[in-house]
Write a protein that holds these residues in place. Structure first.
Motif, PDB file in Angstrom:
ATOM      1  N   GLY A 182       6.538   3.396   4.050  1.00  0.00           N
ATOM      2  CA  GLY A 182       6.906   4.346   2.643  1.00  0.00           C
ATOM      3  C   GLY A 182       6.492   3.559   1.455  1.00  0.00           C
ATOM      4  N   GLY A 183       6.701   4.268   0.449  1.00  0.00           N
ATOM      5  CA  GLY A 183       6.220   3.724  -1.039  1.00  0.00           C
ATOM      6  C   GLY A 183       4.943   4.143  -1.260  1.00  0.00           C
ATOM      7  N   ALA A 184       4.309   3.353  -2.152  1.00  0.00           N
ATOM      8  CA  ALA A 184       3.187   3.887  -3.092  1.00  0.00           C
ATOM      9  C   ALA A 184       1.765   3.557  -2.190  1.00  0.00           C
ATOM     10  CB  ALA A 184       2.850   3.187  -4.203  1.00  0.00           C
ATOM     11  N   HIS A 185       1.981   2.644  -1.259  1.00  0.00           N
ATOM     12  CA  HIS A 185       0.737   2.652  -0.552  1.00  0.00           C
ATOM     13  C   HIS A 185       1.079   1.628   0.888  1.00  0.00           C
ATOM     14  CE1 HIS A 185       0.744  -1.825  -1.852  1.00  0.00           C
ATOM     15  NE2 HIS A 185       0.661  -1.108  -3.067  1.00  0.00           N
ATOM     16  N   GLY A 186       0.138   1.572   1.549  1.00  0.00           N
ATOM     17  CA  GLY A 186       0.451   0.748   2.722  1.00  0.00           C
ATOM     18  C   GLY A 186      -0.032  -0.806   2.712  1.00  0.00           C
ATOM     19  N   MET A 187      -0.045  -1.469   3.539  1.00  0.00           N
ATOM     20  CA  MET A 187      -0.379  -2.965   3.571  1.00  0.00           C
ATOM     21  C   MET A 187      -1.201  -3.404   4.655  1.00  0.00           C
ATOM     22  SD  MET A 187       0.246  -5.373   1.446  1.00  0.00           S
ATOM     23  CE  MET A 187      -0.123  -6.957   1.189  1.00  0.00           C
TER      24      MET A 187
END
Length: 356
Positions: free
Chosen positions: A259-264
């Motif tokens: 979730g959120g703006a981007h993955g990691m």
């Protein structure tokens, strides 16, 4: 690196493929059968490079641009036998080479981002020249098992298939956790004379893959249900950087979207001695005692110069992440460790003759 491409690099590095979105709204048909005139570049005769495969001259030519030698992807298909496909929807070429799959995403006529098994392959990117995809030989050599001998007098690049020390195949671990599938591809080696060393190497690589699944399981159980439009993702893959001279160097990378703006994305590298299966450290290749201060100063200087430096660098640790390539080791740090996310993984190539 310009801001636009830095964003592209970051997106590829974290496993998100924009494909058909395009970064400037321009639609390009990069299909080999329908080359795009808008994506073509006129290349003078003086820029042409003669290509040979196993000593035999090829009708297709390479190109020398700004000091970089590029080879047509169709040469790798026709001469080396690597399957080449094009996805018009995502404007993505895929060159399949066994356990390595190279993807070239056509963002526009001047930006073709390259990744190998989902991991950003660095610069320079590809080129569309006269409707054909050209790849930098540097990337071809590093990841697709093709050797080359350059003759500056005749401007000839002689290509052959690299002879590897052992066979590598890709195996997959897969687990569905609360409706979310975690998938990890990892390397399995065979053909090594020392079975004990081979078993030891395979054990380390499989254990890392199992760890990716375990971390995914822990994360998923703590998350609320994912949205259909942005589902959670847990993926792992690998690239082989070096497989000769009694050494094997592999980087495993794992991508997660929570979730959120981007993955990691996280990367971990493993370099082994094929003689005994021992996992090697950075200090086995460079002088971390006599040249430690020099190395620390260089890394700090380049971190600051490259942009996005967040501070906090205390020196290169003995267990630093690195991978091996021809005549060099590449030291790197994780996303966010010392630089902002958009700047990707900071890497530092250290020539062995300089740092031994």
């Amino acid at each position: 690196m310009n801001t636009k491409f830095r964003v592209c690099a970051s997106i590829i590095a974290t496993g998100v493929l924009l494909g058909s979105l395009g970064l400037n709204g321009q639609v390009i048909d990069a299909s080999p059968s329908k080359p795009s005139v808008s994506a073509s570049h006129n290349v003078a005769k003086k820029n042409e490079v003669t290509l040979k495969w196993n000593g035999k001259a090829l009708s297709q030519k390479g190109v020398l641009l700004h000091g970089v030698t590029y080879v047509p992807a169709t040469v790798l298909r026709d001469a080396a036998g690597l399957p080449l496909k094009y996805d018009s929807k995502n404007r993505t070429y895929t060159l399949n080479a066994g356990y390595h799959q190279l993807s070239a995403v056509v963002y526009d006529s001047k930006e073709i981002g390259l990744s190998v098994n989902g991991l950003y392959a660095g610069e320079p990117g590809g080129q569309i020249i006269n409707g054909r995809l050209y790849l930098p030989f540097k990337t071809v050599s590093e990841y697709l098992g093709i050797q080359g001998q350059w003759s500056p007098s005749s401007k000839t690049l002689s290509l052959t298939k690299q002879q590897a020390d052992l066979t590598i195949k890709s195996e997959t671990l897969r687990k569905t956790i609360l409706g979310v599938e975690a998938v990890v591809n990892y390397p399995v080696v065979s053909g090594l004379g020392n079975e004990e060393a081979q078993s030891q190497i395979n054990s380390v690589l499989k254990k890392h893959a199992e760890g990716v699944i375990a971390r995914a399981e822990e994360s998923i159980k703590e998350l609320p249900p994912g949205e259909d439009s942005f589902p959670y993702a847990f993926e792992g893959n690998f690239v082989v950087h070096y497989n000769k001279d009694g050494l094997l160097s592999v980087t495993a990378h794992e991508y997660s979207y929570l979730g959120g703006a981007h993955g990691m994305t996280f990367k971990n590298s493993f370099t082994f001695s094929l003689k005994d299966g021992k996992q090697l450290k950075l200090g086995d290749f460079i002088d971390l005692k006599g040249k430690k201060k020099k190395l620390d100063n260089r890394v700090l200087s380049e971190l600051k110069k490259g942009g996005g430096y967040l501070g906090g660098f205390q020196g290169v640790p003995g267990d630093a992440e690195f991978y091996l390539k021809d005549n060099a080791v590449v030291l790197y740090f994780q996303l966010y460790e010392y630089t902002a996310y958009a700047y990707g993984f900071p890497e530092f190539e250290l020539k062995l003759k300089e740092w031994k």
